[in-house]
Design an enzyme around this catalytic site. Structure first.
Site, mmCIF file in Angstrom:
data_model
loop_
_atom_site.group_PDB
_atom_site.id
_atom_site.type_symbol
_atom_site.label_atom_id
_atom_site.label_comp_id
_atom_site.label_asym_id
_atom_site.label_seq_id
_atom_site.Cartn_x
_atom_site.Cartn_y
_atom_site.Cartn_z
ATOM 1 N N SER A 93 0.811 -1.214 0.000
ATOM 2 C CA SER A 93 0.000 0.000 0.000
ATOM 3 C C SER A 93 0.848 1.270 0.000
ATOM 4 O O SER A 93 0.567 2.216 -0.740
ATOM 5 C CB SER A 93 -0.937 0.001 1.212
ATOM 6 O OG SER A 93 -0.216 -0.109 2.423
ATOM 7 N N TRP A 94 1.918 1.287 0.793
ATOM 8 C CA TRP A 94 2.760 2.484 0.881
ATOM 9 C C TRP A 94 3.563 2.682 -0.403
ATOM 10 O O TRP A 94 3.713 3.802 -0.888
ATOM 11 C CB TRP A 94 3.667 2.374 2.104
ATOM 12 C CG TRP A 94 4.422 3.602 2.511
ATOM 13 C CD1 TRP A 94 5.685 3.619 3.006
ATOM 14 C CD2 TRP A 94 3.975 4.968 2.520
ATOM 15 N NE1 TRP A 94 6.065 4.903 3.310
ATOM 16 C CE2 TRP A 94 5.031 5.752 3.020
ATOM 17 C CE3 TRP A 94 2.797 5.599 2.126
ATOM 18 C CZ2 TRP A 94 4.946 7.145 3.146
ATOM 19 C CZ3 TRP A 94 2.706 6.992 2.250
ATOM 20 C CH2 TRP A 94 3.764 7.743 2.756
ATOM 21 N N LYS A 151 9.919 1.866 7.603
ATOM 22 C CA LYS A 151 10.121 2.282 8.987
ATOM 23 C C LYS A 151 10.395 1.061 9.867
ATOM 24 O O LYS A 151 9.473 0.419 10.368
ATOM 25 C CB LYS A 151 8.887 3.033 9.490
ATOM 26 C CG LYS A 151 8.615 4.320 8.709
ATOM 27 C CD LYS A 151 7.328 4.967 9.176
ATOM 28 C CE LYS A 151 7.011 6.206 8.362
ATOM 29 N NZ LYS A 151 5.733 6.818 8.778
ATOM 30 N N SER A 183 2.242 9.296 8.154
ATOM 31 C CA SER A 183 1.804 9.189 6.753
ATOM 32 C C SER A 183 1.224 7.814 6.460
ATOM 33 O O SER A 183 1.948 6.909 6.068
ATOM 34 C CB SER A 183 2.994 9.442 5.826
ATOM 35 O OG SER A 183 4.137 8.699 6.235
ATOM 36 N N LYS A 187 8.590 3.883 17.214
ATOM 37 C CA LYS A 187 7.207 4.247 17.551
ATOM 38 C C LYS A 187 6.266 3.081 17.274
ATOM 39 O O LYS A 187 5.188 2.976 17.885
ATOM 40 C CB LYS A 187 6.775 5.507 16.786
ATOM 41 C CG LYS A 187 6.961 5.468 15.281
ATOM 42 C CD LYS A 187 5.822 4.821 14.526
ATOM 43 C CE LYS A 187 6.162 4.716 13.048
ATOM 44 N NZ LYS A 187 5.095 4.089 12.258
ATOM 45 N N THR A 209 0.389 6.688 14.740
ATOM 46 C CA THR A 209 0.479 5.227 14.807
ATOM 47 C C THR A 209 -0.200 4.658 16.050
ATOM 48 O O THR A 209 -0.685 3.524 16.026
ATOM 49 C CB THR A 209 1.958 4.784 14.759
ATOM 50 O OG1 THR A 209 2.616 5.463 13.693
ATOM 51 C CG2 THR A 209 2.080 3.288 14.513
ATOM 52 N N ARG A 243 -1.497 -0.629 11.650
ATOM 53 C CA ARG A 243 -1.334 -2.069 11.815
ATOM 54 C C ARG A 243 -0.757 -2.411 13.183
ATOM 55 O O ARG A 243 -1.078 -3.439 13.771
ATOM 56 C CB ARG A 243 -0.397 -2.613 10.733
ATOM 57 C CG ARG A 243 -0.977 -2.636 9.349
ATOM 58 C CD ARG A 243 0.078 -3.023 8.345
ATOM 59 N NE ARG A 243 0.570 -1.884 7.589
ATOM 60 C CZ ARG A 243 1.633 -1.911 6.809
ATOM 61 N NH1 ARG A 243 2.326 -3.012 6.688
ATOM 62 N NH2 ARG A 243 2.003 -0.842 6.144
ATOM 63 N N ASN A 244 0.121 -1.544 13.679
ATOM 64 C CA ASN A 244 0.769 -1.812 14.955
ATOM 65 C C ASN A 244 -0.206 -1.649 16.116
ATOM 66 O O ASN A 244 -0.210 -2.461 17.049
ATOM 67 C CB ASN A 244 1.991 -0.900 15.118
ATOM 68 C CG ASN A 244 3.076 -1.256 14.129
ATOM 69 O OD1 ASN A 244 3.811 -2.209 14.318
ATOM 70 N ND2 ASN A 244 3.166 -0.505 13.039
ATOM 71 N N GLU A 278 5.203 -4.195 11.868
ATOM 72 C CA GLU A 278 6.635 -3.918 12.009
ATOM 73 C C GLU A 278 7.098 -3.885 13.460
ATOM 74 O O GLU A 278 8.223 -4.267 13.770
ATOM 75 C CB GLU A 278 6.982 -2.582 11.336
ATOM 76 C CG GLU A 278 7.080 -2.644 9.823
ATOM 77 C CD GLU A 278 8.366 -3.304 9.332
ATOM 78 O OE1 GLU A 278 9.181 -3.759 10.165
ATOM 79 O OE2 GLU A 278 8.557 -3.361 8.107
#
Length: 331
Positions: free
Chosen positions: A11-12, A106, A136, A189, A246, A253-254, A279
């Site tokens: 996606s990114w 990231k 973002s 983060k 985030t 997702r995190n 991640e």
């Protein structure tokens, strides 16, 4: 106009490729997966990860490394941290002086506990390296929602070149030479966001999340300063900005991964249910190793590691954080 190769069909990667094409650059999307490339070429959309965002016909899609690298002036890595090494090794024969390598991934190189830009500098010493980071989400960038990020490079001209390439009407890019701070903020983060998701999953309130985010920011800053970063960086977009988005966004997702961990699900089950790489689960161990290497106290990161790898009950972890020895806030 530049010839820019974006590495990664997630996606990114697609959101950034579309942004660069909108800015007038000649963009190639590459990933070492022939079947996926064929599907994306046919659909012009990643229906699983970024539905509704159409890939313009001007963007070339390929799984051929030679085709992807031909005439490339800039390579943008937008794969998971675990996939960076594999992708870079395939493309390494085509790297040459004058090219810019940009990490938009990231995370950390987990097994070596180094930053992604460090790795790219090692594998491509003739190139200049930068990272693009900040609050973002692909879901918003792909739909042209106003976003501000940071381009970081030890070379000011490289940071400015990345800034020029990505800046547009709805995507504002600032620059910094603090690569260490920018990368650490973007990577760690994700670990704090796991903690925020766990707190929400346990039914705790806004007070709890605010405490986790604030103290998490302090942990990241302590480590960054010990590694040579500027403390001010962590008060900016790549620090507190990325931490906020985030830890609080429905797109995170995190956060979602932490929310599922709070229900007692295993790491494998969480990863499967989220459907994309979480991640923070891969960064947690490397972050703790760095904390120990630099003798930095990071209790939230430590408790997340115990939850992930030692089976510690999340509620007990929160309780242990609350009952730590009393201390001054800024020590």
């Amino acid at each position: 106009m530049r010839n820019i190769t974006v590495i990664g069909f997630g996606s990114w990667g697609i959101a950034l490729a579309c942004l660069l094409a909108k800015n007038g650059h000649a963009v190639t999307l590459w990933e070492d997966n022939a079947a996926l490339a064929q599907m994306l070429e046919q659909d012009r959309e990643n229906k699983k990860f970024l539905p509704g965002v159409v890939i313009p016909d001007s963007i070339k899609i390929t799984h051929d490394a030679m085709v992807a690298a031909k005439n490339a002036e800039m390579f943008v890595f937008v794969v998971t941290s675990r996939a960076v090494e594999k992708a870079a090794e395939v493309l390494a024969p085509y790297f040459k002086g004058g090219q810019i390598l940009v990490s938009a991934s990231k995370g950390l190189i987990e097994d070596r506990q180094i930053r992604i830009c460090q790795y790219l500098e090692e594998i491509a010493p003739s190139c200049t390296v930068a990272c693009l980071t900040g609050p973002s989400h692909a879901e918003e960038v792909g739909r042209h929602m106003p976003t501000a990020v940071v381009a970081a490079s030890h070379c000011e001209k490289t940071a400015e070149a990345v800034q020029d390439a990505f800046s547009g009407n709805d995507f504002r890019v600032y620059t910094t030479t603090d690569v260490v701070g920018a990368e650490l903020g973007g990577a760690i983060k994700n670990v704090i966001a796991l903690a925020a998701g766990i707190a929400d999953g346990l039914g705790f309130g806004d007070n709890t999340k605010a405490a986790l985010m604030t103290r998490g920011s302090a942990e990241i800053t302590r480590l960054g300063v010990a590694m040579g970063a500027d403390a001010h960086t962590f008060a900016g977009l790549s620090g507190i900005g990325d931490l906020i988005v985030t830890c609080t966004s429905r797109h995170s997702r995190n956060w979602r991964g932490g929310n599922l961990l709070a229900t007692g699900k295993s790491m494998a089950d969480v990863q499967k249910e989220v459907g994309m790489v979480v991640e923070g689960m891969h960064t947690a161990k490397a972050a703790l190793a760095l904390a120990r290497k630099y003798s930095v106290d990071m209790p939230i990161v430590e408790e997340i590691n115990k939850i992930l790898f030692e089976g510690k009950d999340p509620k007990k972890a929160v309780g242990d954080l609350m009952l730590r020895d009393k201390k001054d806030e800024h020590v």
